[in-house]
Design an enzyme around this catalytic site. Structure first.
Site, PDB file in Angstrom:
ATOM      1  N   TYR A  68      -9.051   5.251   8.373  1.00 35.15           N
ATOM      2  CA  TYR A  68      -9.327   5.584   9.774  1.00 35.15           C
ATOM      3  C   TYR A  68     -10.378   6.695   9.791  1.00 35.15           C
ATOM      4  CZ  TYR A  68      -4.868   3.220  10.889  1.00 35.15           C
ATOM      5  OH  TYR A  68      -3.854   2.308  11.034  1.00 35.15           O
ATOM      6  N   PRO A  87      -3.982   0.085  19.304  1.00 33.89           N
ATOM      7  CA  PRO A  87      -3.782  -0.382  17.926  1.00 33.89           C
ATOM      8  C   PRO A  87      -3.852   0.702  16.849  1.00 33.89           C
ATOM      9  CG  PRO A  87      -5.888  -1.146  18.793  1.00 33.89           C
ATOM     10  CD  PRO A  87      -5.166  -0.513  19.927  1.00 33.89           C
ATOM     11  N   LYS A  91       1.137  -0.373  15.333  1.00 30.65           N
ATOM     12  CA  LYS A  91       2.559  -0.408  15.668  1.00 30.65           C
ATOM     13  C   LYS A  91       2.988  -1.623  16.482  1.00 30.65           C
ATOM     14  CE  LYS A  91       3.754   3.551  13.873  1.00 30.65           C
ATOM     15  NZ  LYS A  91       4.512   3.510  12.636  1.00 30.65           N
ATOM     16  N   TYR A  96       3.835   7.261  10.588  1.00 29.87           N
ATOM     17  CA  TYR A  96       3.060   6.055  10.284  1.00 29.87           C
ATOM     18  C   TYR A  96       3.973   4.998   9.649  1.00 29.87           C
ATOM     19  CZ  TYR A  96      -0.996   3.214   9.059  1.00 29.87           C
ATOM     20  OH  TYR A  96      -1.917   2.198   8.979  1.00 29.87           O
ATOM     21  N   HIS A  99       0.828  -1.212   0.000  1.00 28.18           N
ATOM     22  CA  HIS A  99       0.000   0.000   0.000  1.00 28.18           C
ATOM     23  C   HIS A  99       0.854   1.250   0.000  1.00 28.18           C
ATOM     24  CE1 HIS A  99      -4.339  -0.499   0.583  1.00 28.18           C
ATOM     25  NE2 HIS A  99      -3.969  -1.752   0.762  1.00 28.18           N
TER      26      HIS A  99
HETATM   27  P1  FAD Z   1       2.380 -12.098  21.801  1.00 30.89           P
HETATM   28  O1  FAD Z   1       1.868 -12.174  20.420  1.00 30.89           O
HETATM   29  O2  FAD Z   1       1.426 -11.746  22.894  1.00 30.89           O
HETATM   30  O3  FAD Z   1       3.068 -13.489  22.129  1.00 30.89           O
HETATM   31  C1  FAD Z   1       3.469 -13.841  23.429  1.00 30.89           C
HETATM   32  C2  FAD Z   1       3.437 -15.340  23.561  1.00 30.89           C
HETATM   33  O4  FAD Z   1       3.932 -15.700  24.853  1.00 30.89           O
HETATM   34  C3  FAD Z   1       2.023 -15.908  23.469  1.00 30.89           C
HETATM   35  O5  FAD Z   1       1.990 -16.959  22.539  1.00 30.89           O
HETATM   36  C4  FAD Z   1       1.718 -16.363  24.890  1.00 30.89           C
HETATM   37  O6  FAD Z   1       0.854 -17.483  24.909  1.00 30.89           O
HETATM   38  C5  FAD Z   1       3.097 -16.720  25.402  1.00 30.89           C
HETATM   39  N1  FAD Z   1       3.217 -16.647  26.877  1.00 30.89           N
HETATM   40  C6  FAD Z   1       2.650 -15.768  27.717  1.00 30.89           C
HETATM   41  N2  FAD Z   1       2.980 -16.036  28.981  1.00 30.89           N
HETATM   42  C7  FAD Z   1       3.793 -17.107  28.946  1.00 30.89           C
HETATM   43  C8  FAD Z   1       4.461 -17.857  29.959  1.00 30.89           C
HETATM   44  N3  FAD Z   1       4.364 -17.524  31.256  1.00 30.89           N
HETATM   45  N4  FAD Z   1       5.197 -18.912  29.578  1.00 30.89           N
HETATM   46  C9  FAD Z   1       5.330 -19.243  28.266  1.00 30.89           C
HETATM   47  N5  FAD Z   1       4.704 -18.571  27.259  1.00 30.89           N
HETATM   48  C10 FAD Z   1       3.954 -17.509  27.616  1.00 30.89           C
HETATM   49  N6  FAD Z   1      -1.407  -4.814  16.997  1.00 30.89           N
HETATM   50  C11 FAD Z   1      -1.632  -4.131  15.909  1.00 30.89           C
HETATM   51  O7  FAD Z   1      -0.677  -3.544  15.375  1.00 30.89           O
HETATM   52  N7  FAD Z   1      -2.894  -4.082  15.377  1.00 30.89           N
HETATM   53  C12 FAD Z   1      -3.976  -4.756  15.954  1.00 30.89           C
HETATM   54  O8  FAD Z   1      -5.076  -4.704  15.468  1.00 30.89           O
HETATM   55  C13 FAD Z   1      -3.756  -5.477  17.116  1.00 30.89           C
HETATM   56  N8  FAD Z   1      -4.757  -6.146  17.729  1.00 30.89           N
HETATM   57  C14 FAD Z   1      -4.493  -6.826  18.897  1.00 30.89           C
HETATM   58  C15 FAD Z   1      -5.516  -7.503  19.557  1.00 30.89           C
HETATM   59  C16 FAD Z   1      -5.269  -8.194  20.757  1.00 30.89           C
HETATM   60  C17 FAD Z   1      -6.395  -8.913  21.475  1.00 30.89           C
HETATM   61  C18 FAD Z   1      -3.949  -8.209  21.289  1.00 30.89           C
HETATM   62  C19 FAD Z   1      -3.651  -8.942  22.590  1.00 30.89           C
HETATM   63  C20 FAD Z   1      -2.930  -7.548  20.605  1.00 30.89           C
HETATM   64  C21 FAD Z   1      -3.190  -6.849  19.410  1.00 30.89           C
HETATM   65  N9  FAD Z   1      -2.181  -6.173  18.717  1.00 30.89           N
HETATM   66  C22 FAD Z   1      -2.430  -5.491  17.598  1.00 30.89           C
HETATM   67  C23 FAD Z   1      -0.825  -6.157  19.166  1.00 30.89           C
HETATM   68  C24 FAD Z   1       0.028  -7.182  18.451  1.00 30.89           C
HETATM   69  O9  FAD Z   1      -0.739  -8.320  18.135  1.00 30.89           O
HETATM   70  C25 FAD Z   1       1.163  -7.496  19.392  1.00 30.89           C
HETATM   71  O10 FAD Z   1       1.930  -6.316  19.508  1.00 30.89           O
HETATM   72  C26 FAD Z   1       2.043  -8.661  18.958  1.00 30.89           C
HETATM   73  O11 FAD Z   1       1.328  -9.860  19.045  1.00 30.89           O
HETATM   74  C27 FAD Z   1       3.274  -8.733  19.863  1.00 30.89           C
HETATM   75  O12 FAD Z   1       3.944  -9.937  19.655  1.00 30.89           O
HETATM   76  P2  FAD Z   1       4.698 -10.650  20.868  1.00 30.89           P
HETATM   77  O13 FAD Z   1       5.333 -11.839  20.269  1.00 30.89           O
HETATM   78  O14 FAD Z   1       5.536  -9.638  21.581  1.00 30.89           O
HETATM   79  O15 FAD Z   1       3.574 -11.029  21.915  1.00 30.89           O
HETATM   80  C1  DHB Z   2      -5.278  -3.221  11.283  1.00 29.21           C
HETATM   81  C2  DHB Z   2      -5.065  -3.060  12.602  1.00 29.21           C
HETATM   82  C3  DHB Z   2      -4.689  -1.836  13.079  1.00 29.21           C
HETATM   83  O1  DHB Z   2      -4.457  -1.652  14.367  1.00 29.21           O
HETATM   84  C4  DHB Z   2      -4.518  -0.751  12.238  1.00 29.21           C
HETATM   85  O2  DHB Z   2      -4.153   0.435  12.751  1.00 29.21           O
HETATM   86  C5  DHB Z   2      -4.707  -0.926  10.880  1.00 29.21           C
HETATM   87  C6  DHB Z   2      -5.097  -2.170  10.406  1.00 29.21           C
HETATM   88  C7  DHB Z   2      -5.688  -4.563  10.772  1.00 29.21           C
HETATM   89  O3  DHB Z   2      -5.968  -5.437  11.599  1.00 29.21           O
HETATM   90  O4  DHB Z   2      -5.719  -4.741   9.556  1.00 29.21           O
END
Ligand code: FAD
Ligand code: DHB
Length: 396
Positions: A203, A295, A299, A387, A72
């Site tokens: 947005y 969200p 980021k 962004y 995009h």
């Molecule tokens: P995570 O993806 O949370 O992975 C952490 C892992 O560690 C998980 O698999 C968990 O099960 C495991 N874990 C936890 N505790 C333990 C333990 N004690 N022992 C062993 N394993 C453990 N970001 C966006 O940019 N846009 C979005 O729309 C968006 N929507 C989101 C919706 C939700 C519900 C959530 C929770 C987050 C969202 N995010 C979004 C944020 C984005 O998904 C996260 O920033 C990203 O997943 C971060 O990756 P991570 O690997 O750091 O953490």
């Molecule tokens: C999506 C999620 C976001 O948080 C955003 O700012 C833009 C797009 C998505 O899930 O596609």
């Protein structure tokens, strides 16, 4: 068991770290609390910054993304009753971003881990970190239970990639940690539906609240609306969702929104959170374990990737050349990029949402800011830069 780096968490941060370390000949073992099926079923982010795309390409993880992802040029902002405008990262910075779901990235990472025989122990409970405080002579190790059996892994480093609710950050003594937090008084209701999406990520600021149009492919749409934080998903029938969503989009866009049965619906709270430092002794935090952003701005996932980029480079420098400078700088360097994205996400959240406490003054100031953004190419360029995300700090 023994390994060089124990990685706690098999989300995007943990599995990407294990992949890059493997490419540098560094051995790791991943401990995950959930089942693999559960991790693969989570629907979350969708927008990848160009730096994230570069990291995935550089590490052999881009084949499917380059086939199925959608590049995009920018994102669109609309607000009640006015024409929308495009914040154009391609023409401003020469950088495009990619729409490719976190669910697909997670599948690609697990498939890559399987191909190289990576040990990922899922369904581990009671993970405890030991002797990681950096005292001379301390030998870090991690204990856990799995299917009722106690386990132990000795290691040289621990990477805490276990998300916001994980054990790693909380293992750092409270006297060392400084936490910065802002909780927003609303959440996002997100849905996935097998309908044709709008052409741009859009947005929307509206008196009834924020809305966002995004997508995963030409027949799969992802939409979000701002809702009260204590709302329950059950209160949102598909009909109620579509009627609220279309009410918030400008009429000509609302007419283009295809509706249909939703295949996923969930409500996420919005929070900004940073825990400093991101390193304590032999423990290094990556991703949501150290910071959360609302969200708006997409980021969260991108920050997890940038932490992993900095940490894997630091570990490669340590194991390859015996240099500890990058390890020592990890926290400060990662936090510079974290705070930049934390600020951008807070700014976009504040600009685009309806806060319960808003006075007429707040309302006017927000509308004026949107007018200014629409009419000033300088303001748009600054937003495009934020962004798109800052480039990584390079080292010689
Ligand atoms: P995570 O993806 O949370 O992975 C952490 C892992 O560690 C998980 O698999 C968990 O099960 C495991 N874990 C936890 N505790 C333990 C333990 N004690 N022992 C062993 N394993 C453990 N970001 C966006 O940019 N846009 C979005 O729309 C968006 N929507 C989101 C919706 C939700 C519900 C959530 C929770 C987050 C969202 N995010 C979004 C944020 C984005 O998904 C996260 O920033 C990203 O997943 C971060 O990756 P991570 O690997 O750091 O953490
Ligand atoms: C999506 C999620 C976001 O948080 C955003 O700012 C833009 C797009 C998505 O899930 O596609």
């Amino acid at each position: 068991m023994k390994t060089q780096v124990v990685i706690i968490g098999s989300g995007p941060a943990g599995l990407l770290l294990s992949e890059i370390l493997h490419r540098h000949g560094i051995e790791s073992l991943v401990l995950e609390r959930q089942t693999r099926e559960y991790v693969l079923s989570r629907i979350r982010a969708g927008v990848l910054e160009s730096t994230t795309v570069d990291v995935l390409r550089a590490n052999g993880l881009s084949e499917r993304m380059d086939r199925e992802g959608h590049p995009h040029d920018g994102m669109r902002i609309a607000w009640a009753g006015r024409d929308s405008f495009l914040v154009d990262t391609a023409s401003t910075l020469g950088r495009r971003f990619m729409v490719y779901g976190q669910t697909a990235i997670q599948e690609d990472l697990y498939a890559a881990a399987d191909r190289r025989g990576q040990t990922v122990l899922t369904e581990v409970q009671d993970v405890v970190l030991h002797e990681f405080d950096g005292r001379p002579g301390a030998k870090p190790y991690v204990t856990y239970t799995r299917h009722g059996q106690a386990g132990r892994v000795d290691c040289e480093f621990i990477a805490g990639c276990d998300g916001f609710h994980g054990v790693s950050r909380r293992s750092i003594p409270e006297s060392v940690r400084k936490e910065y937090e802002k909780v927003y008084p609303f959440g996002w209701l997100g849905v996935m539906a097998r309908v044709k999406p709008l052409p741009d990520i859009t947005y929307v600021n509206h008196p009834q609240g924020f809305a966002l149009a995004s997508y995963r492919n030409s027949q799969l749409s992802r939409y979000y609306i701002q809702v009260p934080v204590d709302d329950k998903v059950e209160a949102w029938s598909d009909d109620r969702f579509w009627s609220e969503l279309t009410a918030r989009f400008p009429a000509e866009m609302a007419e283009m929104i295809e509706t249909g049965p939703t295949i996923e619906k969930s409500i996420a709270p919005l929070r900004s959170f940073v825990s400093e430092p991101m390193r304590y002794g032999a423990l290094y935090l990556c991703g949501d374990a150290a910071h959360i952003v609302p969200p708006t701005g997409a980021k969260g996932l991108n920050l997890a990737v940038s932490d992993v980029f900095y940490l894997s480079r630091a570990l490669a420098s340590w194991y390859g050349q015996g240099k500890d400078e990058l390890l020592n700088n990890y926290s400060a360097m990662a936090l510079r990029r974290v705070w930049s994205s934390v600020r951008t996400s807070w700014y976009l959240t504040t600009l685009l949402h309806r806060f319960p406490h808003f006075s007429d003054f707040d309302q006017k100031a927000q509308e004026h800011e949107l007018d200014y953004l629409k009419n000033s190419r300088f303001a748009q360029a600054a937003l495009a830069e934020q962004y798109a995300g800052l480039p990584f700090e390079m080292v010689s």
